[in-house]
Design a protein around this motif. Sequence first.
Motif, PDB file in Angstrom:
ATOM      1  N   SER A  66      -5.130   3.886  15.954  1.00  0.00           N
ATOM      2  CA  SER A  66      -6.554   3.672  16.194  1.00  0.00           C
ATOM      3  C   SER A  66      -7.324   3.971  14.912  1.00  0.00           C
ATOM      4  CB  SER A  66      -7.047   4.573  17.323  1.00  0.00           C
ATOM      5  OG  SER A  66      -7.078   5.912  16.882  1.00  0.00           O
ATOM      6  N   ILE A  67      -8.500   3.355  14.822  1.00  0.00           N
ATOM      7  CA  ILE A  67      -9.339   3.586  13.648  1.00  0.00           C
ATOM      8  C   ILE A  67      -9.704   5.071  13.566  1.00  0.00           C
ATOM      9  CG2 ILE A  67     -11.650   3.116  12.717  1.00  0.00           C
ATOM     10  CD1 ILE A  67     -11.212   0.221  13.810  1.00  0.00           C
ATOM     11  N   ALA A  68      -9.936   5.688  14.742  1.00  0.00           N
ATOM     12  CA  ALA A  68     -10.291   7.114  14.757  1.00  0.00           C
ATOM     13  C   ALA A  68      -9.152   7.962  14.206  1.00  0.00           C
ATOM     14  CB  ALA A  68     -10.642   7.552  16.173  1.00  0.00           C
ATOM     15  N   ALA A  69      -7.912   7.581  14.532  1.00  0.00           N
ATOM     16  CA  ALA A  69      -6.762   8.356  14.058  1.00  0.00           C
ATOM     17  C   ALA A  69      -6.662   8.271  12.532  1.00  0.00           C
ATOM     18  CB  ALA A  69      -5.475   7.845  14.704  1.00  0.00           C
ATOM     19  N   LEU A  70      -6.841   7.058  11.996  1.00  0.00           N
ATOM     20  CA  LEU A  70      -6.750   6.905  10.547  1.00  0.00           C
ATOM     21  C   LEU A  70      -7.917   7.608   9.856  1.00  0.00           C
ATOM     22  CD1 LEU A  70      -5.518   3.211  10.208  1.00  0.00           C
ATOM     23  CD2 LEU A  70      -4.202   5.326  10.402  1.00  0.00           C
ATOM     24  N   PRO A 108     -10.946   0.728   2.255  1.00  0.00           N
ATOM     25  CA  PRO A 108     -10.862   2.101   1.722  1.00  0.00           C
ATOM     26  C   PRO A 108      -9.574   2.806   2.131  1.00  0.00           C
ATOM     27  CG  PRO A 108     -13.007   1.731   2.712  1.00  0.00           C
ATOM     28  CD  PRO A 108     -12.167   0.527   3.034  1.00  0.00           C
ATOM     29  N   PHE A 109      -9.076   2.536   3.372  1.00  0.00           N
ATOM     30  CA  PHE A 109      -7.833   3.186   3.768  1.00  0.00           C
ATOM     31  C   PHE A 109      -6.667   2.620   2.968  1.00  0.00           C
ATOM     32  CE2 PHE A 109      -4.120   4.233   6.276  1.00  0.00           C
ATOM     33  CZ  PHE A 109      -4.346   5.591   6.500  1.00  0.00           C
ATOM     34  N   LEU A 110      -6.666   1.307   2.794  1.00  0.00           N
ATOM     35  CA  LEU A 110      -5.601   0.664   2.009  1.00  0.00           C
ATOM     36  C   LEU A 110      -5.581   1.219   0.585  1.00  0.00           C
ATOM     37  CD1 LEU A 110      -3.462  -1.518   2.466  1.00  0.00           C
ATOM     38  CD2 LEU A 110      -5.056  -3.162   1.482  1.00  0.00           C
ATOM     39  N   ASP A 111      -6.785   1.590   0.095  1.00  0.00           N
ATOM     40  CA  ASP A 111      -6.872   2.125  -1.261  1.00  0.00           C
ATOM     41  C   ASP A 111      -6.176   3.469  -1.424  1.00  0.00           C
ATOM     42  OD1 ASP A 111      -8.052   0.165  -2.724  1.00  0.00           O
ATOM     43  OD2 ASP A 111     -10.109   0.809  -2.339  1.00  0.00           O
ATOM     44  N   ARG A 112      -5.860   4.128  -0.301  1.00  0.00           N
ATOM     45  CA  ARG A 112      -5.132   5.411  -0.398  1.00  0.00           C
ATOM     46  C   ARG A 112      -3.724   5.200  -0.940  1.00  0.00           C
ATOM     47  NH1 ARG A 112      -8.960   9.097   0.305  1.00  0.00           N
ATOM     48  NH2 ARG A 112     -10.369   8.419   1.946  1.00  0.00           N
ATOM     49  N   PHE A 113      -3.214   3.989  -0.755  1.00  0.00           N
ATOM     50  CA  PHE A 113      -1.824   3.741  -1.148  1.00  0.00           C
ATOM     51  C   PHE A 113      -1.758   3.244  -2.586  1.00  0.00           C
ATOM     52  CE2 PHE A 113      -2.003   3.188   3.454  1.00  0.00           C
ATOM     53  CZ  PHE A 113      -0.975   4.012   3.861  1.00  0.00           C
ATOM     54  N   ASP A 114      -1.067   3.990  -3.439  1.00  0.00           N
ATOM     55  CA  ASP A 114      -0.839   3.522  -4.811  1.00  0.00           C
ATOM     56  C   ASP A 114       0.176   2.387  -4.803  1.00  0.00           C
ATOM     57  OD1 ASP A 114      -2.452   5.581  -5.492  1.00  0.00           O
ATOM     58  OD2 ASP A 114      -0.924   6.771  -6.519  1.00  0.00           O
ATOM     59  N   LEU A 115       1.091   2.456  -3.824  1.00  0.00           N
ATOM     60  CA  LEU A 115       2.174   1.475  -3.767  1.00  0.00           C
ATOM     61  C   LEU A 115       2.084   0.710  -2.449  1.00  0.00           C
ATOM     62  CD1 LEU A 115       5.052   3.953  -4.788  1.00  0.00           C
ATOM     63  CD2 LEU A 115       3.665   2.561  -6.317  1.00  0.00           C
ATOM     64  N   VAL A 116       1.935  -0.596  -2.525  1.00  0.00           N
ATOM     65  CA  VAL A 116       1.958  -1.446  -1.328  1.00  0.00           C
ATOM     66  C   VAL A 116       3.028  -2.498  -1.583  1.00  0.00           C
ATOM     67  CG1 VAL A 116       0.635  -2.884   0.247  1.00  0.00           C
ATOM     68  CG2 VAL A 116      -0.512  -1.066  -1.029  1.00  0.00           C
ATOM     69  N   VAL A 117       4.161  -2.303  -0.916  1.00  0.00           N
ATOM     70  CA  VAL A 117       5.361  -3.022  -1.344  1.00  0.00           C
ATOM     71  C   VAL A 117       5.833  -3.989  -0.266  1.00  0.00           C
ATOM     72  CG1 VAL A 117       7.736  -2.704  -2.118  1.00  0.00           C
ATOM     73  CG2 VAL A 117       5.998  -1.026  -2.725  1.00  0.00           C
ATOM     74  N   PRO A 118       5.993  -5.267  -0.628  1.00  0.00           N
ATOM     75  CA  PRO A 118       6.540  -6.215   0.341  1.00  0.00           C
ATOM     76  C   PRO A 118       8.047  -6.001   0.507  1.00  0.00           C
ATOM     77  CG  PRO A 118       6.054  -7.324  -1.737  1.00  0.00           C
ATOM     78  CD  PRO A 118       5.666  -5.885  -1.920  1.00  0.00           C
ATOM     79  N   ILE A 119       8.476  -5.937   1.757  1.00  0.00           N
ATOM     80  CA  ILE A 119       9.899  -5.726   2.042  1.00  0.00           C
ATOM     81  C   ILE A 119      10.430  -6.945   2.785  1.00  0.00           C
ATOM     82  CG2 ILE A 119      11.558  -4.275   3.319  1.00  0.00           C
ATOM     83  CD1 ILE A 119      10.305  -2.770   1.046  1.00  0.00           C
ATOM     84  N   ARG A 135     -10.986   0.954  -9.401  1.00  0.00           N
ATOM     85  CA  ARG A 135     -10.121   1.951  -8.779  1.00  0.00           C
ATOM     86  C   ARG A 135      -8.656   1.533  -8.875  1.00  0.00           C
ATOM     87  NH1 ARG A 135     -10.980   5.039  -3.355  1.00  0.00           N
ATOM     88  NH2 ARG A 135     -13.119   4.415  -3.712  1.00  0.00           N
ATOM     89  N   GLY A 136      -8.422   0.220  -8.630  1.00  0.00           N
ATOM     90  CA  GLY A 136      -7.052  -0.287  -8.724  1.00  0.00           C
ATOM     91  C   GLY A 136      -6.499  -0.129 -10.129  1.00  0.00           C
ATOM     92  N   PHE A 137      -7.381  -0.314 -11.112  1.00  0.00           N
ATOM     93  CA  PHE A 137      -6.999  -0.207 -12.517  1.00  0.00           C
ATOM     94  C   PHE A 137      -6.408   1.177 -12.812  1.00  0.00           C
ATOM     95  CE2 PHE A 137      -8.424   1.058 -16.819  1.00  0.00           C
ATOM     96  CZ  PHE A 137      -7.719   0.150 -17.583  1.00  0.00           C
ATOM     97  N   GLY A 157       2.089  -6.165  -2.339  1.00  0.00           N
ATOM     98  CA  GLY A 157       1.968  -6.337  -0.894  1.00  0.00           C
ATOM     99  C   GLY A 157       0.537  -6.332  -0.412  1.00  0.00           C
ATOM    100  N   ARG A 158      -0.386  -5.869  -1.258  1.00  0.00           N
ATOM    101  CA  ARG A 158      -1.798  -5.816  -0.833  1.00  0.00           C
ATOM    102  C   ARG A 158      -2.319  -7.175  -0.389  1.00  0.00           C
ATOM    103  NH1 ARG A 158      -5.258  -1.582  -2.466  1.00  0.00           N
ATOM    104  NH2 ARG A 158      -6.979  -3.050  -2.597  1.00  0.00           N
ATOM    105  N   SER A 159      -1.901  -8.215  -1.130  1.00  0.00           N
ATOM    106  CA  SER A 159      -2.424  -9.557  -0.821  1.00  0.00           C
ATOM    107  C   SER A 159      -2.003  -9.994   0.572  1.00  0.00           C
ATOM    108  CB  SER A 159      -1.947 -10.551  -1.882  1.00  0.00           C
ATOM    109  OG  SER A 159      -0.534 -10.608  -1.819  1.00  0.00           O
ATOM    110  N   ALA A 160      -0.915  -9.405   1.093  1.00  0.00           N
ATOM    111  CA  ALA A 160      -0.438  -9.804   2.421  1.00  0.00           C
ATOM    112  C   ALA A 160      -1.176  -9.075   3.535  1.00  0.00           C
ATOM    113  CB  ALA A 160       1.058  -9.536   2.536  1.00  0.00           C
ATOM    114  N   VAL A 161      -1.878  -7.990   3.226  1.00  0.00           N
ATOM    115  CA  VAL A 161      -2.501  -7.232   4.313  1.00  0.00           C
ATOM    116  C   VAL A 161      -4.012  -7.116   4.197  1.00  0.00           C
ATOM    117  CG1 VAL A 161      -0.552  -5.839   5.062  1.00  0.00           C
ATOM    118  CG2 VAL A 161      -1.872  -5.104   3.088  1.00  0.00           C
ATOM    119  N   ILE A 162      -4.568  -7.515   3.066  1.00  0.00           N
ATOM    120  CA  ILE A 162      -6.021  -7.348   2.928  1.00  0.00           C
ATOM    121  C   ILE A 162      -6.716  -8.623   3.403  1.00  0.00           C
ATOM    122  CG2 ILE A 162      -6.186  -8.119   0.524  1.00  0.00           C
ATOM    123  CD1 ILE A 162      -7.962  -5.003   1.331  1.00  0.00           C
ATOM    124  N   ALA A 163      -7.820  -8.452   4.103  1.00  0.00           N
ATOM    125  CA  ALA A 163      -8.530  -9.613   4.685  1.00  0.00           C
ATOM    126  C   ALA A 163      -9.181 -10.434   3.586  1.00  0.00           C
ATOM    127  CB  ALA A 163      -9.570  -9.129   5.655  1.00  0.00           C
TER     128      ALA A 163
END
Length: 507
Positions: A326-330, A394-405, A466-468, A501-507
Amino acid sequence: MAVLKKKHFADYPADRSLGMLAAIASATLSGAIGCAVSVEVHVSNGLPGFTIVGLPDAAVREARDRVRAAVLSSGLPWPMSRVTVNLAPSGVRKAGAGLDLPIAVGLLVATGHLPPDCTEGLAFCGELGLNGSLRHVPGMLALADAVSSPGLVVPLVDVHEAALVRGAGVHGVATLSDLVLVLRRQSPWPPAPEVDTDVSAPPGPDLSEIRGQMVGRRALEVAAAGRHHLLLVGPPGSGKTMLAERLPSLLPPLSKEEALTVSRVHSSAGGALPTGGLLDRPPFRAPHHQATIVSLVGGGNLSFRPGEVSLASHGILFLDELGEFSIAALEALRQPLEEGLIRINRAGGSVTFPADFLLVAAMNPCPCGEGVFEGACKCSVVIRARYRRRISAPFLDRFDLVVPICRPSADDLLSEVPGEPSANVAARVAAARQRAAARGNEQPTLTAEANDCLRQKLREGALSARGFSKVKRVAQTVADLEGEDVLTYNHVSEALRLRAGRSAVIA
Ligand SMILES: [Zn+2]
């Protein structure tokens, strides 16, 4: 259980005209930290009654009924007097049932059933069963740390945990009546139970069990070396969970101080420590996506318990099916991710628990799961967009690594050659961490090529400010793993691939 010979009120007579007072040393839990408490019991003539003051929580208030039953079951009389129990200092909230034992002992001293000097140099922690047995108390590690008396009396089951921080001077007793006999000097302290302190936790799953998955393996190595939060994006059955579960095997063992912190938190969560010693491996916690916010971050109405974020401290918090949380949990993860701790505020006060974890998450790129590959996704544009909105930028930005598997190939699955074992990777991780620690906060130097590559990405808009800085940090970790000082084009481009992997999950 020893049955005590019934004695009359004045076994240890004194002038009772002003009432009798006993003060017993004990401790209570505040978060995962212990606080020394003095339990004062006053018994006087007057209307029979039993009052506990000094910020008791519900469990402490219920001590009266447990103590009364335990005293009667031990063959001792309950006083027909006015009993007041004061828990000092009055400003600290007293939690849990561990104060049962000091209250009972104080009462027995104040009513003359124990000699007045028998508790000198001793502190007491333990819950009482109605039959007079002494029961396990959560957080014994922290409680034992908090009391300053040279001796400490605890339930038999908690002796080894208390001894971890105190060494000598810990006495375990099984029942209240056994304790009364010892305090009356009618019997010696029972011998300490034998504990096998050489039992260490079984090693977790090993990386050698994973075939192929070169990208995923590398992502784990970089995450472990640089403490980078990691998001694995891939279809069901691609082995995201298997990879995540093997991350603890790449982390260095906990330092003594970390082991104490981790053990304290796990002990305050209620369970006795599973081994004879401190927990010395990084914990791995994987709460379900339907877990309540309280179980995630801690708290609760009756007692303050640590949540998954604290139980994962100095280890891994793994959120599988991230899109289902849930959004509240995150949102509740924000404070721990920013500050490395969690503050829980309730009407009864506030407590702080450590919550310093490496976040690893896994998700499908879309509801059908195939969206990580071009053209394979069967979801409609609307459904896909709705799914992607569940993870905020902003939550996705917490991850330095977003890796497609990707799913492992048939060749990989059928291969007889085991993957590189965790121990080898862990050695590289440890070396990279040493390198990073020796470097301190020095800014990295980039080659002209590496600089050009990053500048190009910024200009294209493929990288935010920030990504930089995140890419630079990851590139630094990659360089540390390779034992190099200057960030090259290869380091930077690997860092960029590890967030593809960011491109696969970001709107
Ligand atoms: Zn899809």
